[in-house]
Design a protein around this motif. Sequence first.
Motif, short mmCIF file in Angstrom:
data_model
loop_
_atom_site.label_atom_id
_atom_site.label_comp_id
_atom_site.label_asym_id
_atom_site.label_seq_id
_atom_site.Cartn_x
_atom_site.Cartn_y
_atom_site.Cartn_z
N ARG A 108 -25.59 7.43 38.96
CA ARG A 108 -25.76 8.11 37.68
C ARG A 108 -25.23 7.27 36.52
O ARG A 108 -25.78 7.30 35.41
CB ARG A 108 -25.04 9.46 37.69
CG ARG A 108 -25.79 10.57 38.39
CD ARG A 108 -25.12 11.93 38.19
NE ARG A 108 -23.80 11.99 38.82
CZ ARG A 108 -22.66 11.91 38.18
NH1 ARG A 108 -22.64 11.72 36.86
NH2 ARG A 108 -21.50 12.00 38.83
N ASN A 109 -24.16 6.55 36.75
CA ASN A 109 -23.53 5.76 35.69
C ASN A 109 -24.06 4.33 35.61
O ASN A 109 -23.65 3.57 34.73
CB ASN A 109 -22.01 5.74 35.88
CG ASN A 109 -21.36 7.07 35.54
OD1 ASN A 109 -21.26 7.44 34.38
ND2 ASN A 109 -20.92 7.79 36.56
N GLY A 110 -24.97 3.99 36.51
CA GLY A 110 -25.52 2.64 36.51
C GLY A 110 -24.53 1.59 36.96
O GLY A 110 -24.62 0.42 36.56
N PHE A 111 -23.58 1.98 37.79
CA PHE A 111 -22.56 1.06 38.29
C PHE A 111 -23.00 0.44 39.61
O PHE A 111 -23.79 1.04 40.36
CB PHE A 111 -21.22 1.77 38.51
CG PHE A 111 -20.61 2.38 37.28
CD1 PHE A 111 -20.94 1.93 36.01
CD2 PHE A 111 -19.70 3.43 37.39
CE1 PHE A 111 -20.36 2.49 34.88
CE2 PHE A 111 -19.12 4.00 36.28
CZ PHE A 111 -19.45 3.53 35.02
N LEU B 164 -17.64 12.78 50.55
CA LEU B 164 -17.11 11.75 49.67
C LEU B 164 -18.14 10.65 49.44
O LEU B 164 -18.34 10.20 48.30
CB LEU B 164 -15.84 11.15 50.27
CG LEU B 164 -15.27 9.92 49.53
CD1 LEU B 164 -14.85 10.27 48.11
CD2 LEU B 164 -14.09 9.33 50.32
N GLY B 165 -18.80 10.21 50.51
CA GLY B 165 -19.75 9.11 50.39
C GLY B 165 -20.91 9.45 49.47
O GLY B 165 -21.30 8.64 48.62
N HIS B 166 -21.48 10.64 49.64
CA HIS B 166 -22.59 11.05 48.79
C HIS B 166 -22.15 11.14 47.33
O HIS B 166 -22.85 10.65 46.43
CB HIS B 166 -23.14 12.40 49.23
CG HIS B 166 -24.18 12.95 48.30
ND1 HIS B 166 -25.52 12.71 48.44
CD2 HIS B 166 -24.05 13.73 47.17
CE1 HIS B 166 -26.18 13.29 47.46
NE2 HIS B 166 -25.31 13.93 46.68
N LEU B 167 -21.02 11.77 47.09
CA LEU B 167 -20.56 11.98 45.72
C LEU B 167 -20.15 10.68 45.05
O LEU B 167 -20.35 10.50 43.84
CB LEU B 167 -19.42 13.00 45.70
CG LEU B 167 -19.88 14.42 46.07
CD1 LEU B 167 -18.69 15.31 46.39
CD2 LEU B 167 -20.71 15.03 44.95
N TYR B 168 -19.60 9.75 45.82
CA TYR B 168 -19.29 8.43 45.28
C TYR B 168 -20.58 7.70 44.91
O TYR B 168 -20.69 7.14 43.80
CB TYR B 168 -18.50 7.62 46.30
CG TYR B 168 -18.41 6.14 45.98
CD1 TYR B 168 -17.65 5.68 44.91
CD2 TYR B 168 -19.12 5.21 46.75
CE1 TYR B 168 -17.59 4.32 44.61
CE2 TYR B 168 -19.06 3.86 46.46
CZ TYR B 168 -18.30 3.42 45.39
OH TYR B 168 -18.25 2.07 45.09
N ALA B 169 -21.56 7.71 45.82
CA ALA B 169 -22.83 7.04 45.54
C ALA B 169 -23.51 7.67 44.33
O ALA B 169 -24.07 6.97 43.47
CB ALA B 169 -23.74 7.11 46.77
N ASP B 170 -23.47 8.99 44.25
CA ASP B 170 -24.09 9.69 43.13
C ASP B 170 -23.41 9.30 41.81
O ASP B 170 -24.08 9.07 40.80
CB ASP B 170 -23.99 11.20 43.35
CG ASP B 170 -24.84 11.98 42.38
OD1 ASP B 170 -26.07 11.87 42.45
OD2 ASP B 170 -24.28 12.70 41.52
N ASP C 297 -15.84 9.53 30.66
CA ASP C 297 -15.76 9.50 29.20
C ASP C 297 -14.34 9.11 28.80
O ASP C 297 -13.48 8.85 29.65
CB ASP C 297 -16.18 10.85 28.60
CG ASP C 297 -15.32 12.02 29.09
OD1 ASP C 297 -14.31 11.79 29.79
OD2 ASP C 297 -15.66 13.18 28.77
N LYS C 298 -14.06 9.03 27.51
CA LYS C 298 -12.76 8.55 27.05
C LYS C 298 -11.60 9.43 27.53
O LYS C 298 -10.61 8.90 28.07
CB LYS C 298 -12.76 8.40 25.53
CG LYS C 298 -13.68 7.27 25.07
CD LYS C 298 -13.92 7.31 23.58
CE LYS C 298 -14.99 6.29 23.18
NZ LYS C 298 -15.34 6.38 21.75
N PRO C 299 -11.67 10.75 27.39
CA PRO C 299 -10.58 11.58 27.93
C PRO C 299 -10.42 11.43 29.44
O PRO C 299 -9.30 11.43 29.96
CB PRO C 299 -10.99 13.00 27.55
CG PRO C 299 -11.86 12.84 26.34
CD PRO C 299 -12.63 11.57 26.61
#
Length: 217
Positions: A93-96, A83-89, A132-134
């Motif tokens: 990736r989204n610049g958040f 979870l931690g890796h995928l959250y950080a990724d 994305d929007k959907p």
Amino acid sequence: MIETINQSQETTILESFLELVKSPYGDFAAIGKLSHVLNDPATLQKIVAFLSLTPRGKQAFVDRPLLGKIDLQQLHQLPNHTLGHLYADHMIRNGFTPQPIKEIANDPFVFLGAHIGETHDIWHVVTGCDTDKPGEVQLEAFYTAQLDPDRLFLALLAKNLLKTAMYEVELCEQIMDGLTQGWMMGKRAKPLFGIQWNRLWAIPLEEVQTSLNIASI
């Protein structure tokens, strides 16, 4: 039963809703304004009461757990299925960037808003909803199912349906698929509110999803 809104409230809500419709996607100031006029203290009290029906939700309003300081680069070093890796990724990736750490007063309404806000992107990762929007519509429908009777997320769905009808009708099928999938996923899933996610960073995402009855999508 939720109290009906009066004429003055109705006018304010409609004005805020139309302002949000005209605003670009992701206008958090406009979203916050609509939330303020929709989720009045009586509504918020009912949301708190609903979320407190589960032991975890009830305890969350006592302990008021927050994520604390998040080091995305450190989390990104965890195994890539956690979870931690995928959250950080997701964030990188989204610049958040994670929300800044806040002091939470002894106020259940303040904690409710802070907790929902800072865990929003974790919910994205755990539910598999895209940004994305959907995907945002899908997550809004998930929230609507999980946070009864939150008026804001229902209004956000209405806003996105109207914007789709006005500006991007070609997205209709994707938007409607996202809405129905998110709603059903939210109804089937165990409550996500009050989870101390920072204790689960090293857990495989699939294991977290299974424990919450969320099917990977």
